[in-house]
Scaffold this motif. Structure first.
Motif, mmCIF file in Angstrom:
data_model
loop_
_atom_site.group_PDB
_atom_site.id
_atom_site.type_symbol
_atom_site.label_atom_id
_atom_site.label_comp_id
_atom_site.label_asym_id
_atom_site.label_seq_id
_atom_site.Cartn_x
_atom_site.Cartn_y
_atom_site.Cartn_z
ATOM 1 N N VAL A 106 1.978 9.103 30.111
ATOM 2 C CA VAL A 106 2.351 10.439 30.586
ATOM 3 C C VAL A 106 2.151 10.565 32.091
ATOM 4 C CG1 VAL A 106 1.909 11.569 28.388
ATOM 5 C CG2 VAL A 106 0.045 11.347 30.037
ATOM 6 N N ALA A 107 2.119 9.431 32.790
ATOM 7 C CA ALA A 107 1.900 9.426 34.235
ATOM 8 C C ALA A 107 3.110 8.849 34.952
ATOM 9 C CB ALA A 107 0.651 8.602 34.570
ATOM 10 N N ALA A 108 3.253 9.221 36.218
ATOM 11 C CA ALA A 108 4.334 8.684 37.052
ATOM 12 C C ALA A 108 3.818 8.526 38.476
ATOM 13 C CB ALA A 108 5.550 9.603 37.025
ATOM 14 N N ILE A 109 4.400 7.579 39.197
ATOM 15 C CA ILE A 109 4.055 7.372 40.605
ATOM 16 C C ILE A 109 4.528 8.574 41.425
ATOM 17 C CG2 ILE A 109 4.470 5.940 42.645
ATOM 18 C CD1 ILE A 109 2.749 4.521 40.634
ATOM 19 N N VAL A 110 3.661 9.048 42.327
ATOM 20 C CA VAL A 110 4.006 10.163 43.209
ATOM 21 C C VAL A 110 4.421 9.602 44.566
ATOM 22 C CG1 VAL A 110 3.184 12.268 44.315
ATOM 23 C CG2 VAL A 110 2.345 11.650 42.042
ATOM 24 N N PRO A 111 5.636 9.910 45.033
ATOM 25 C CA PRO A 111 6.065 9.426 46.351
ATOM 26 C C PRO A 111 5.100 9.873 47.442
ATOM 27 C CG PRO A 111 7.919 10.366 45.141
ATOM 28 C CD PRO A 111 6.687 10.696 44.356
ATOM 29 N N SER A 112 4.943 9.054 48.467
ATOM 30 C CA SER A 112 3.984 9.355 49.529
ATOM 31 C C SER A 112 4.329 10.641 50.274
ATOM 32 C CB SER A 112 3.927 8.180 50.523
ATOM 33 O OG SER A 112 5.212 7.958 51.095
ATOM 34 N N THR A 113 5.589 11.046 50.238
ATOM 35 C CA THR A 113 6.021 12.254 50.942
ATOM 36 C C THR A 113 5.787 13.529 50.135
ATOM 37 O OG1 THR A 113 8.264 11.918 50.093
ATOM 38 C CG2 THR A 113 7.775 11.042 52.283
ATOM 39 N N VAL A 114 5.319 13.386 48.895
ATOM 40 C CA VAL A 114 5.090 14.550 48.027
ATOM 41 C C VAL A 114 3.592 14.853 47.967
ATOM 42 C CG1 VAL A 114 5.307 15.460 45.677
ATOM 43 C CG2 VAL A 114 7.148 14.078 46.655
ATOM 44 N N SER A 115 3.209 16.072 48.288
ATOM 45 C CA SER A 115 1.803 16.450 48.261
ATOM 46 C C SER A 115 1.294 16.543 46.828
ATOM 47 C CB SER A 115 1.603 17.806 48.960
ATOM 48 O OG SER A 115 2.185 18.844 48.185
ATOM 49 N N ALA A 116 -0.026 16.456 46.683
ATOM 50 C CA ALA A 116 -0.627 16.608 45.358
ATOM 51 C C ALA A 116 -0.301 17.979 44.776
ATOM 52 C CB ALA A 116 -2.138 16.420 45.451
ATOM 53 N N GLU A 117 -0.329 19.012 45.630
ATOM 54 C CA GLU A 117 -0.023 20.363 45.160
ATOM 55 C C GLU A 117 1.386 20.437 44.596
ATOM 56 O OE1 GLU A 117 -3.114 20.926 48.431
ATOM 57 O OE2 GLU A 117 -1.364 19.658 48.087
ATOM 58 N N ASP A 118 2.357 19.897 45.317
ATOM 59 C CA ASP A 118 3.747 19.961 44.855
ATOM 60 C C ASP A 118 3.955 19.125 43.596
ATOM 61 O OD1 ASP A 118 4.384 21.664 46.889
ATOM 62 O OD2 ASP A 118 5.515 20.217 48.082
ATOM 63 N N GLY A 285 11.011 12.946 42.266
ATOM 64 C CA GLY A 285 12.112 12.527 43.133
ATOM 65 C C GLY A 285 12.873 13.710 43.693
ATOM 66 N N LEU A 286 13.092 14.739 42.874
ATOM 67 C CA LEU A 286 13.789 15.945 43.341
ATOM 68 C C LEU A 286 12.976 16.661 44.420
ATOM 69 C CD1 LEU A 286 15.177 17.419 39.989
ATOM 70 C CD2 LEU A 286 16.489 16.335 41.819
ATOM 71 N N VAL A 287 11.643 16.673 44.238
ATOM 72 C CA VAL A 287 10.790 17.285 45.257
ATOM 73 C C VAL A 287 10.880 16.494 46.560
ATOM 74 C CG1 VAL A 287 8.421 17.883 45.892
ATOM 75 C CG2 VAL A 287 9.225 18.293 43.566
ATOM 76 N N ALA A 288 10.832 15.168 46.455
ATOM 77 C CA ALA A 288 10.912 14.316 47.647
ATOM 78 C C ALA A 288 12.221 14.520 48.393
ATOM 79 C CB ALA A 288 10.746 12.846 47.251
ATOM 80 N N GLU A 289 13.295 14.770 47.648
ATOM 81 C CA GLU A 289 14.610 15.007 48.264
ATOM 82 C C GLU A 289 14.750 16.407 48.846
ATOM 83 O OE1 GLU A 289 17.477 14.428 45.214
ATOM 84 O OE2 GLU A 289 16.781 12.401 44.720
ATOM 85 N N GLY A 290 13.838 17.296 48.494
ATOM 86 C CA GLY A 290 13.961 18.683 48.921
ATOM 87 C C GLY A 290 14.860 19.496 48.021
#
Length: 325
Positions: A106-118, A285-290
């Motif tokens: 149930v885990a996924a890698i978080v892109p470096s450009t995405v904050s923990a909050e987001d 990924g959608l968050v990283a893309e804005g």
């Protein structure tokens, strides 16, 4: 390690900051040094003993965590120490702590450009929003959607994703002016105050034939009114009971409209291999893309978990509430 847990059910002040041993990862587990944890209404439901399953005591809330993997259990593949991950733990919780276990599935890698909050803002609530629209309601392009609690974290993500997926008219219900403005910013065409007794008529006046989809986390009279607005082949999906007042469903009231009602519980989705991790990866990924813009209401220190719970229960929060060790 420091953790927050409760030994009895009750109001927010049953939460206690305590010192305990760090957990050991079992088969399929990741041990995560917690960067941040997410607060959800389910945490409050578990604290009050009003969740779908009984709450085992003592209990550490926090089903969402984001942080660095510091150890992996037997059978974990594809994850390694040093990875930054986030995810939603089914029922186990434990996120209000300096270290927490997170099942690899149930885990996924978080892109470096995405904050923990987001990342946390789109984990539980984003996955819920995604599957409410697609798995449960099976939304088609151009369909109308009515969303209760539209100014909250999940409601806002439902609106954003529904707009992205091609919804037609988007109507929200939100209890304060600030929440109504937030819902409009997230894509709602119209937003009404659920305390206004005329809101069902105002919604009906905007549509020819009724609502296609009604997504509700409140229950009670609001849910009954929403059911009454369903058009032919309309679908209502319930995914919460913030009012604490369940409502009966009379099948004959649905039959003439070929309408349907269903319920959604994210934990069950987590049992499908790969379903949760893939959903989260897509959302991050959608968050990283804005393309997806989560809203953060406030961040609290671990020692201030009582205040965080009280803030959520005040219904004043507009967006995600975060707890940081």
């Amino acid at each position: 390690m420091k953790t927050v847990r409760f030994h009895e059910l009750g109001p927010a002040n049953v939460l206690r900051l305590e010192e305990v041993d760090a957990p050991t990862p079992g088969p399929g587990d990741l041990l995560v040094k917690v960067e941040a944890a997410g607060l959800n209404f389910s945490d409050i439901g578990k604290r009050l003993g009003r969740y779908l399953e009984p709450t085992p005591l003592p209990f550490t809330p926090g089903s969402e965590v984001c942080g660095e993997v510091v150890a992996v259990g037997p059978g974990v593949s594809g994850r390694r120490v040093g990875d930054r991950v986030a995810g939603v733990s089914p029922s186990r919780s434990g996120g209000y702590a300096e270290y927490a276990l997170l099942p690899d599935r149930v885990a996924a890698i978080v892109p470096s450009t995405v904050s923990a909050e987001d990342a946390l803002a789109v984990s539980n609530q984003g996955a819920t929003a995604f599957h409410l629209l697609n798995t449960m309601a099976r939304m088609a392009k151009g369909e109308s959607v009515l969303v209760s609690a539209a100014g909250g974290g999940c409601g806002g993500l439902i609106l954003q994703l529904a707009r992205r997926f091609g919804a037609g008219m988007l109507i929200g219900l939100a209890s304060t002016e600030a929440k109504r403005e937030a819902a409009k910013a997230d894509g709602a065409n119209l937003v009404f105050d659920p305390a206004d007794p005329d809101w069902p008529k105002k919604v009906a006046d905007q549509l020819d034939g009724g609502i296609d989809i009604f997504l509700d986390s409140v229950g009670g009279e609001l849910y009954e009114s929403g059911l009454g607005l369903l058009g032919p082949f309309g679908r209502a999906v319930t995914y919460g009971l913030a009012s604490g007042r369940p409502s009966p469903v009379i099948p004959l009231t649905l039959m003439r409209r070929c309408a349907s009602v269903s319920g959604f519980h994210l934990d069950l989705l987590m049992e499908r291999p790969g379903a949760m991790s893939q959903t989260l990866s897509d959302l991050y990924g959608l968050v990283a893309e804005g393309a997806l813009k989560p809203r953060i209401a406030a961040s609290f220190a671990l020692k201030d978990a009582v205040a965080a719970h009280e803030f959520m229960e005040s219904r004043a929060a507009v967006g995600k509430i975060i707890i940081r060790p």
